[in-house]
Enzyme design. Structure first.
Site, PDB file in Angstrom:
ATOM      1  N   GLU A   1     -45.178   3.772  94.469  1.00  0.00           N
ATOM      2  CA  GLU A   1     -43.785   4.150  94.209  1.00  0.00           C
ATOM      3  C   GLU A   1     -43.515   4.549  92.767  1.00  0.00           C
ATOM      4  O   GLU A   1     -42.440   5.079  92.462  1.00  0.00           O
ATOM      5  CB  GLU A   1     -42.815   3.040  94.655  1.00  0.00           C
ATOM      6  CG  GLU A   1     -43.000   1.708  94.016  1.00  0.00           C
ATOM      7  CD  GLU A   1     -43.788   0.758  94.898  1.00  0.00           C
ATOM      8  OE1 GLU A   1     -43.447  -0.420  94.931  1.00  0.00           O
ATOM      9  OE2 GLU A   1     -44.756   1.207  95.545  1.00  0.00           O
ATOM     10  N   ASN A   2     -44.449   4.307  91.855  1.00  0.00           N
ATOM     11  CA  ASN A   2     -44.236   4.808  90.496  1.00  0.00           C
ATOM     12  C   ASN A   2     -44.535   6.306  90.387  1.00  0.00           C
ATOM     13  O   ASN A   2     -44.381   6.884  89.311  1.00  0.00           O
ATOM     14  CB  ASN A   2     -45.068   4.019  89.484  1.00  0.00           C
ATOM     15  CG  ASN A   2     -46.554   4.089  89.748  1.00  0.00           C
ATOM     16  OD1 ASN A   2     -46.989   4.059  90.885  1.00  0.00           O
ATOM     17  ND2 ASN A   2     -47.355   4.175  88.701  1.00  0.00           N
TER      18      ASN A   2
END
Length: 219
Positions: free
Chosen positions: A54-55
């Site tokens: 998700e980064n």
């Protein structure tokens, strides 16, 4: 004879490999903090699974060898990773739009408790927990098509983590489809917890003693 002499629980890497064994070709998958981050190390390279972090990574590869570390390439757990051929980067906002848009086939998360109806509790419980941030578990639990949980079957004090109802605050309701522990693989169904696999030598009766909800066999 003591239980430890009859059966052997899976260690963290063997548990991650057991999860990887079940991920089908072509799925897009997010890996949560803890044991789930190890899953990407055990998917065979010839099987195309697109791992998302998700980064802002799509096409994340396994952990690099110590002499091949790229210090700018980390996952959401701040661990060094690699990029598979065809992988790409995106902004944080685009990454969460991917999550919230329902584009992930699977998210593998850790948990403190799972209820027989699929309720999930995995909030950090104290100031001593080492999660780097609040994380995206709520978005992932709501946005991914499937949630699989990887966790220890019991707490260090022997309390069950698989329960009729969670006693901790819920992260999400009725979202978990499958649970992997060091002892068994358990599906969450309309009948409750259904055991589909156990470590060799372990009996369903022994597993039930360690579980806070009724276990059923397939069929």
């Amino acid at each position: 004879m003591a239980d430890s002499q009859k059966w052997q629980p899976l260690d963290r890497d063997a548990l991650a490999a057991r999860v990887a064994q079940d991920i089908p070709e072509g799925w897009s998958v997010n890996l949560g903090i803890g044991i789930p981050t190890l899953v990407g190390n055990y998917v065979p390279p010839e099987r195309e699974v697109v791992f998302h972090s998700e980064n802002g990574i799509v096409g994340m590869g396994p952990a690099p060898a110590p002499d091949r570390i790229n210090r700018w390439l980390i996952n959401a757990s701040s661990q060094y990773v690699t990029l598979r051929p065809g992988g790409s980067y995106m902004s944080h906002s685009d990454s969460f739009a991917l999550v919230r848009g329902g584009h992930l086939d699977l998210c593998v998360l850790g948990a403190f408790q799972v209820a027989e109806n699929g309720d999930l509790a995995n909030w950090a419980r104290s100031e001593d927990d080492n999660a780097p941030a609040i994380g995206g578990a709520m978005d992932l639990a709501a946005g991914a098509k499937r949630i699989w949980i990887v966790m220890e079957h019991s707490t260090r004090s022997g309390e069950a983590r698989l329960l009729r109802r969670c006693t901790y605050p819920l992260t999400a309701a009725a979202c978990v489809k499958r649970v992997y522990t060091e002892l068994a693989v358990i599906d969450v169904t309309e009948r409750g917890f259904v055991v589909t696999d156990m470590v060799p030598g372990l009996t369903i009766e022994e597993l039930q003693e360690r579980t806070g909800a009724t276990l059923a066999k397939p069929g």
